[in-house]
Write a protein that holds these residues in place. Structure first.
Motif, PDB file in Angstrom:
ATOM      1  N   MET A 138       0.449  -0.707   0.125  1.00 58.09           N
ATOM      2  CA  MET A 138      -0.335  -0.166   0.263  1.00 58.09           C
ATOM      3  C   MET A 138       0.914   1.441   0.019  1.00 58.09           C
ATOM      4  SD  MET A 138      -3.479   1.244   2.455  1.00 58.09           S
ATOM      5  CE  MET A 138      -4.354  -0.415   1.491  1.00 58.09           C
ATOM      6  N   GLN A 139       0.345   2.167  -0.551  1.00 54.30           N
ATOM      7  CA  GLN A 139       1.345   3.850  -0.256  1.00 54.30           C
ATOM      8  C   GLN A 139       0.420   4.227  -1.300  1.00 54.30           C
ATOM      9  OE1 GLN A 139       3.369   3.571  -4.156  1.00 54.30           O
ATOM     10  NE2 GLN A 139       5.072   5.761  -3.503  1.00 54.30           N
ATOM     11  N   VAL A 140       0.175   6.085  -0.313  1.00 58.62           N
ATOM     12  CA  VAL A 140      -0.325   7.075  -0.231  1.00 58.62           C
ATOM     13  C   VAL A 140       0.455   7.830  -1.478  1.00 58.62           C
ATOM     14  CG1 VAL A 140      -1.281   8.915   0.696  1.00 58.62           C
ATOM     15  CG2 VAL A 140      -0.926   6.996   2.280  1.00 58.62           C
ATOM     16  N   ALA A 174      -0.383   0.121   7.887  1.00 55.82           N
ATOM     17  CA  ALA A 174       1.280  -0.035   7.841  1.00 55.82           C
ATOM     18  C   ALA A 174       1.544  -0.632   8.870  1.00 55.82           C
ATOM     19  CB  ALA A 174       1.770   1.426   7.649  1.00 55.82           C
ATOM     20  N   LEU A 175       0.845   0.207  10.585  1.00 50.74           N
ATOM     21  CA  LEU A 175       1.098  -0.378  11.625  1.00 50.74           C
ATOM     22  C   LEU A 175       0.964  -1.584  11.564  1.00 50.74           C
ATOM     23  CD1 LEU A 175      -0.767   2.872  13.195  1.00 50.74           C
ATOM     24  CD2 LEU A 175       1.983   2.207  13.393  1.00 50.74           C
ATOM     25  N   HIS A 176       0.153  -2.718  11.490  1.00 46.96           N
ATOM     26  CA  HIS A 176      -0.743  -4.020  11.348  1.00 46.96           C
ATOM     27  C   HIS A 176       0.321  -4.812  10.138  1.00 46.96           C
ATOM     28  CE1 HIS A 176      -4.179  -2.509  13.355  1.00 46.96           C
ATOM     29  NE2 HIS A 176      -4.147  -4.025  14.030  1.00 46.96           N
ATOM     30  N   PRO A 179       6.072  -1.813   9.594  1.00 43.37           N
ATOM     31  CA  PRO A 179       6.179  -0.934  11.029  1.00 43.37           C
ATOM     32  C   PRO A 179       7.360   0.269   9.943  1.00 43.37           C
ATOM     33  CG  PRO A 179       5.331  -3.208  12.125  1.00 43.37           C
ATOM     34  CD  PRO A 179       5.463  -3.007  10.241  1.00 43.37           C
ATOM     35  N   ASN A 180       7.781  -0.587   9.229  1.00 46.04           N
ATOM     36  CA  ASN A 180       9.405  -0.097   8.258  1.00 46.04           C
ATOM     37  C   ASN A 180       8.601   0.384   7.622  1.00 46.04           C
ATOM     38  OD1 ASN A 180      12.351   0.586   9.269  1.00 46.04           O
ATOM     39  ND2 ASN A 180      12.569  -0.692   7.526  1.00 46.04           N
ATOM     40  N   HIS A 181       7.288   0.575   6.828  1.00 48.72           N
ATOM     41  CA  HIS A 181       7.625   0.622   5.660  1.00 48.72           C
ATOM     42  C   HIS A 181       7.217   2.821   5.454  1.00 48.72           C
ATOM     43  CE1 HIS A 181       5.594   2.699   2.311  1.00 48.72           C
ATOM     44  NE2 HIS A 181       4.265   1.547   2.118  1.00 48.72           N
ATOM     45  N   LEU A 212       6.400   7.537  15.531  1.00 50.31           N
ATOM     46  CA  LEU A 212       6.012   6.353  14.950  1.00 50.31           C
ATOM     47  C   LEU A 212       7.180   6.107  14.594  1.00 50.31           C
ATOM     48  CD1 LEU A 212       3.074   8.291  12.256  1.00 50.31           C
ATOM     49  CD2 LEU A 212       3.094   6.699  14.352  1.00 50.31           C
ATOM     50  N   ALA A 213       7.834   5.736  14.669  1.00 44.20           N
ATOM     51  CA  ALA A 213       9.356   5.096  14.363  1.00 44.20           C
ATOM     52  C   ALA A 213       9.242   3.608  14.876  1.00 44.20           C
ATOM     53  CB  ALA A 213      10.366   5.836  14.666  1.00 44.20           C
TER      54      ALA A 213
END
Length: 214
Positions: A138-140, A174-176, A179-181, A212-213
């Motif tokens: 996934m990407q914004v 991404a969090l699930h 996380p390194n996205h 968020l790191a």
């Protein structure tokens, strides 16, 4: 000017803040469909889905319509028929060539429900659930627009989702799952300069890049 899309992004920041800090989001909604055990619905809104695919294989039906005639009027009619047939064939050929190209094409619209376990898409055809585990990329790519690649029951899909909750879908996924996205890690998933601008408007988003790191 503060718009409804800004309110959605401001709410997204609060939901992400709660999730990052291990809390069930305070922002919640009710649904007309059941959720899985422990799943919480947090937002709902309009959704438009485009698919990246070719609409055809380049083939088309060639017309060979011809009208016979005699005399000046008949010859003119025949010439006109040939010209119309050729123009129609050229138009169909060009359309077939365009359809053979892979491009973003409108697929469907509906309502997007975002939960702590994934997201649901409700259309006139039914209700479809996507677990975070089924989405592999996934990407914004723009404000309120994300691209995803996922595994459906009918095979892999490449979709473009447009919704005021697109950034929330990305952030929770991404969090699930990742996380390194890079967009999550460096905080570039919201629009550039939106966070300080929102603060200047009196809306302080509870979001901090260091939190968020990974």
């Amino acid at each position: 000017m503060w718009l409804p899309a800004d309110t959605a992004l401001w709410t997204t920041c609060h939901i992400v803040f709660d999730t990052v800090n291990g809390h069930v989001p305070q922002h919640r909604i009710d649904t007309l469909f059941p959720l899985t055990d422990g799943e919480v619905a947090v937002t709902a809104g309009n959704l438009f889905v485009d698919s990246f695919h070719a609409a055809g294989d380049g083939s088309y039906n060639r017309s060979s319509t011809f009208v016979w005639g005699t005399g000046a009027f008949g010859l003119a009619l025949a010439a006109g028929t040939l010209a119309a047939s050729a123009a129609g064939n050229a138009s169909r050929r060009n359309q077939a060539a365009a359809d053979a190209q892979e491009a973003w094409r409108s697929l469907f619209g509906g309502t997007l429900f975002v939960t702590t376990g994934g997201f649901y898409i409700h259309t006139r055809q039914g209700l479809f659930r996507w677990r975070w585990e089924a989405v592999d990329l996934m990407q914004v790519v723009a404000f309120n627009v994300v691209i995803m690649q996922a595994r459906s029951t009918e095979g892999p899909v490449t979709w473009r989702l447009t919704s005021e909750w697109a950034e929330l879908v990305f952030a929770l996924w991404a969090l699930h799952r990742h996380p390194n996205h890079p967009q999550l890690r460096d905080g570039t998933w919201p629009p550039t300069n939106w966070l300080p601008w929102a603060t200047e408007q009196g809306y302080r988003p509870h979001l901090d890049r260091p939190q968020l790191a990974p």
